[in-house]
Scaffold this active site. Structure first.
Site, PDB file in Angstrom:
ATOM      1  N   ASP A  84       0.805  -1.217   0.000  1.00 38.68           N
ATOM      2  CA  ASP A  84       0.000   0.000   0.000  1.00 38.68           C
ATOM      3  C   ASP A  84       0.841   1.272   0.000  1.00 38.68           C
ATOM      4  O   ASP A  84       1.905   1.327   0.629  1.00 38.68           O
ATOM      5  CB  ASP A  84      -0.907  -0.017   1.232  1.00 38.68           C
ATOM      6  CG  ASP A  84      -2.000   1.022   1.182  1.00 38.68           C
ATOM      7  OD1 ASP A  84      -2.545   1.247   0.081  1.00 38.68           O
ATOM      8  OD2 ASP A  84      -2.332   1.578   2.238  1.00 38.68           O
ATOM      9  N   HIS A  85       0.357   2.303  -0.695  1.00 37.96           N
ATOM     10  CA  HIS A  85       0.971   3.636  -0.706  1.00 37.96           C
ATOM     11  C   HIS A  85       2.472   3.578  -0.980  1.00 37.96           C
ATOM     12  O   HIS A  85       3.277   4.134  -0.223  1.00 37.96           O
ATOM     13  CB  HIS A  85       0.683   4.374   0.608  1.00 37.96           C
ATOM     14  CG  HIS A  85      -0.657   5.025   0.626  1.00 37.96           C
ATOM     15  ND1 HIS A  85      -0.999   6.071  -0.204  1.00 37.96           N
ATOM     16  CD2 HIS A  85      -1.764   4.771   1.364  1.00 37.96           C
ATOM     17  CE1 HIS A  85      -2.245   6.433   0.030  1.00 37.96           C
ATOM     18  NE2 HIS A  85      -2.745   5.652   0.971  1.00 37.96           N
ATOM     19  N   HIS A 183      -6.960  10.479   5.620  1.00 36.55           N
ATOM     20  CA  HIS A 183      -6.197   9.501   6.388  1.00 36.55           C
ATOM     21  C   HIS A 183      -6.055   9.948   7.843  1.00 36.55           C
ATOM     22  O   HIS A 183      -6.136  11.133   8.159  1.00 36.55           O
ATOM     23  CB  HIS A 183      -4.791   9.335   5.803  1.00 36.55           C
ATOM     24  CG  HIS A 183      -4.763   8.748   4.434  1.00 36.55           C
ATOM     25  ND1 HIS A 183      -4.761   9.514   3.302  1.00 36.55           N
ATOM     26  CD2 HIS A 183      -4.733   7.463   4.006  1.00 36.55           C
ATOM     27  CE1 HIS A 183      -4.714   8.739   2.224  1.00 36.55           C
ATOM     28  NE2 HIS A 183      -4.711   7.492   2.638  1.00 36.55           N
ATOM     29  N   HIS A 211      -9.898   5.596   0.491  1.00 38.17           N
ATOM     30  CA  HIS A 211      -8.866   5.667   1.522  1.00 38.17           C
ATOM     31  C   HIS A 211      -9.388   6.499   2.686  1.00 38.17           C
ATOM     32  O   HIS A 211     -10.305   7.297   2.544  1.00 38.17           O
ATOM     33  CB  HIS A 211      -7.602   6.312   0.962  1.00 38.17           C
ATOM     34  CG  HIS A 211      -6.840   5.413   0.032  1.00 38.17           C
ATOM     35  ND1 HIS A 211      -5.464   5.436  -0.068  1.00 38.17           N
ATOM     36  CD2 HIS A 211      -7.248   4.461  -0.832  1.00 38.17           C
ATOM     37  CE1 HIS A 211      -5.068   4.550  -0.962  1.00 38.17           C
ATOM     38  NE2 HIS A 211      -6.139   3.947  -1.440  1.00 38.17           N
ATOM     39  N   GLY A 212      -8.799   6.311   3.863  1.00 40.41           N
ATOM     40  CA  GLY A 212      -9.215   7.077   5.022  1.00 40.41           C
ATOM     41  C   GLY A 212     -10.564   6.671   5.574  1.00 40.41           C
ATOM     42  O   GLY A 212     -11.280   7.493   6.159  1.00 40.41           O
ATOM     43  N   SER A 214     -11.334   4.928   8.135  1.00 45.74           N
ATOM     44  CA  SER A 214     -11.461   4.890   9.598  1.00 45.74           C
ATOM     45  C   SER A 214     -12.274   6.056  10.128  1.00 45.74           C
ATOM     46  O   SER A 214     -12.934   5.939  11.156  1.00 45.74           O
ATOM     47  CB  SER A 214     -10.071   4.910  10.251  1.00 45.74           C
ATOM     48  OG  SER A 214      -9.356   3.731   9.968  1.00 45.74           O
ATOM     49  N   ASN A 233     -10.402   0.996   2.475  1.00 46.28           N
ATOM     50  CA  ASN A 233      -9.158   0.902   3.237  1.00 46.28           C
ATOM     51  C   ASN A 233      -9.339   1.369   4.677  1.00 46.28           C
ATOM     52  O   ASN A 233      -9.871   2.446   4.927  1.00 46.28           O
ATOM     53  CB  ASN A 233      -8.075   1.752   2.586  1.00 46.28           C
ATOM     54  CG  ASN A 233      -7.527   1.143   1.310  1.00 46.28           C
ATOM     55  OD1 ASN A 233      -8.106   0.221   0.750  1.00 46.28           O
ATOM     56  ND2 ASN A 233      -6.416   1.663   0.852  1.00 46.28           N
ATOM     57  N   VAL A 234      -8.831   0.566   5.617  1.00 52.13           N
ATOM     58  CA  VAL A 234      -8.949   0.863   7.049  1.00 52.13           C
ATOM     59  C   VAL A 234      -7.589   0.659   7.698  1.00 52.13           C
ATOM     60  O   VAL A 234      -6.986  -0.404   7.561  1.00 52.13           O
ATOM     61  CB  VAL A 234      -9.979  -0.063   7.725  1.00 52.13           C
ATOM     62  CG1 VAL A 234     -10.070   0.239   9.214  1.00 52.13           C
ATOM     63  CG2 VAL A 234     -11.344   0.065   7.053  1.00 52.13           C
ATOM     64  N   THR A 236      -6.184   3.380  10.647  1.00 52.30           N
ATOM     65  CA  THR A 236      -6.163   4.049  11.943  1.00 52.30           C
ATOM     66  C   THR A 236      -7.133   3.429  12.940  1.00 52.30           C
ATOM     67  O   THR A 236      -6.841   3.379  14.147  1.00 52.30           O
ATOM     68  CB  THR A 236      -6.466   5.552  11.765  1.00 52.30           C
ATOM     69  OG1 THR A 236      -5.488   6.119  10.893  1.00 52.30           O
ATOM     70  CG2 THR A 236      -6.430   6.286  13.088  1.00 52.30           C
TER      71      THR A 236
END
Length: 283
Positions: A84-85, A183, A211-212, A214, A233-234, A236
């Protein structure tokens, strides 16, 4: 069971009209929690290793990848391994042969033209090595080392027309888009632009990635998946659950010195978080 591929999980989720959650892995306990949560939910999941996590482990990808892959293979859940990233081309190339079926190559900080050029080169390499590849267009703030970014500021969100050109010119298999999340949010207060999600879904052929997640409330996530988001995407949220559980255990048991005592509590908390997110986004 054997590792599945991220491409297969995303395609199945898209065909079924639901989402598939991808969880960031930093430690062995993270990987074990994702597997346990997926088994409890009866749902597939993606284990993600970010470039930041690799940096935390001294720049060595192989040990964490081997641990995550071993946990996934020992699980009864369908699990894939995703890098990822990734900003470094060297890190991208090092993923081959370590169990990763997919990668998110992040050139979003570059100018649009450079983003297209660099990402297209990464796509060529990835496809030559049978890897599914995701990229980002727009500005999803909150990444490590960045100043806070207003997710609703002008010019931040992904433009559908630009997204069409970007996907065509790069050949990516999925696109992470900026639609109101950020994020590293520890409170679930993000408000998403569901109309934009629907327009992006109608405009481009590849699956959309959020993304982000959470920081996105459950109801917003359900609406986002209904509007067209597929890979969720999870990261945090797992760390928040882990830290709170460990802190609470140590506060209640100040004499504990065996890390297994509090790591187990943190791992269980993360597994519960995984199960909850899978229940929200899954079919």
């Amino acid at each position: 069971m054997p590792l599945t591929t991220t491409g297969e999980l995303v395609a199945a989720a898209r065909a079924g009209g639901h989402g598939v959650a991808a969880f960031n892995v930093i430690t062995l306990e993270h990987a074990e929690a994702v597997a346990a949560g997926a088994e409890a939910a009866g749902a597939p999941a993606v284990l993600q290793v970010s470039e930041n996590a690799v940096r935390f482990h001294g720049g060595r990808l192989a040990p964490l990848a081997a641990a995550a892959a071993a946990v996934a293979r020992a699980s009864s859940a369908q699990l894939s391994l995703h890098l990822d990233h990734v900003v470094s081309a060297d890190l991208l190339r090092s993923a081959h042969g370590l169990g990763f079926s997919s990668v998110m190559f992040d050139a979003s900080k570059q100018s649009y033209a450079d983003n297209v050029k660099t990402t297209a080169e990464a796509v060529r390499w990835a496809h030559e090595h049978a890897m599914w590849i995701e990229a980002e267009l727009g500005k999803v703030g909150g990444k490590e080392g960045e100043a806070p970014l207003d997710a609703h500021a002008p010019g931040v969100r992904t433009d559908p027309a630009e997204a069409v050109a970007y996907v065509t010119d790069t050949g990516v298999d999925a696109l992470a888009v900026a639609v109101g999340s950020s994020h590293a949010m520890t409170e679930r207060t993000a408000a998403l632009d569901h109309d934009l999600i629907a327009r992006l879904r109608a405009a481009i052929a590849v699956p959309l990635v959020l993304h982000g997640s959470s920081g996105v409330p459950d109801g917003e996530l359900r609406r986002a998946v209904a509007a067209g988001m597929v890979k969720i995407n999870v990261g945090t949220a797992l760390n928040t659950a882990f830290t709170a559980a460990v802190r609470g255990h140590l506060d209640a048991h100040p004499d504990v010195v065996d890390p297994r005592k509090y790591l187990a509590v943190g791992r269980d908390a993360m597994a519960g978080t995984v199960r909850r997110f899978l229940g929200v986004v899954g079919g």
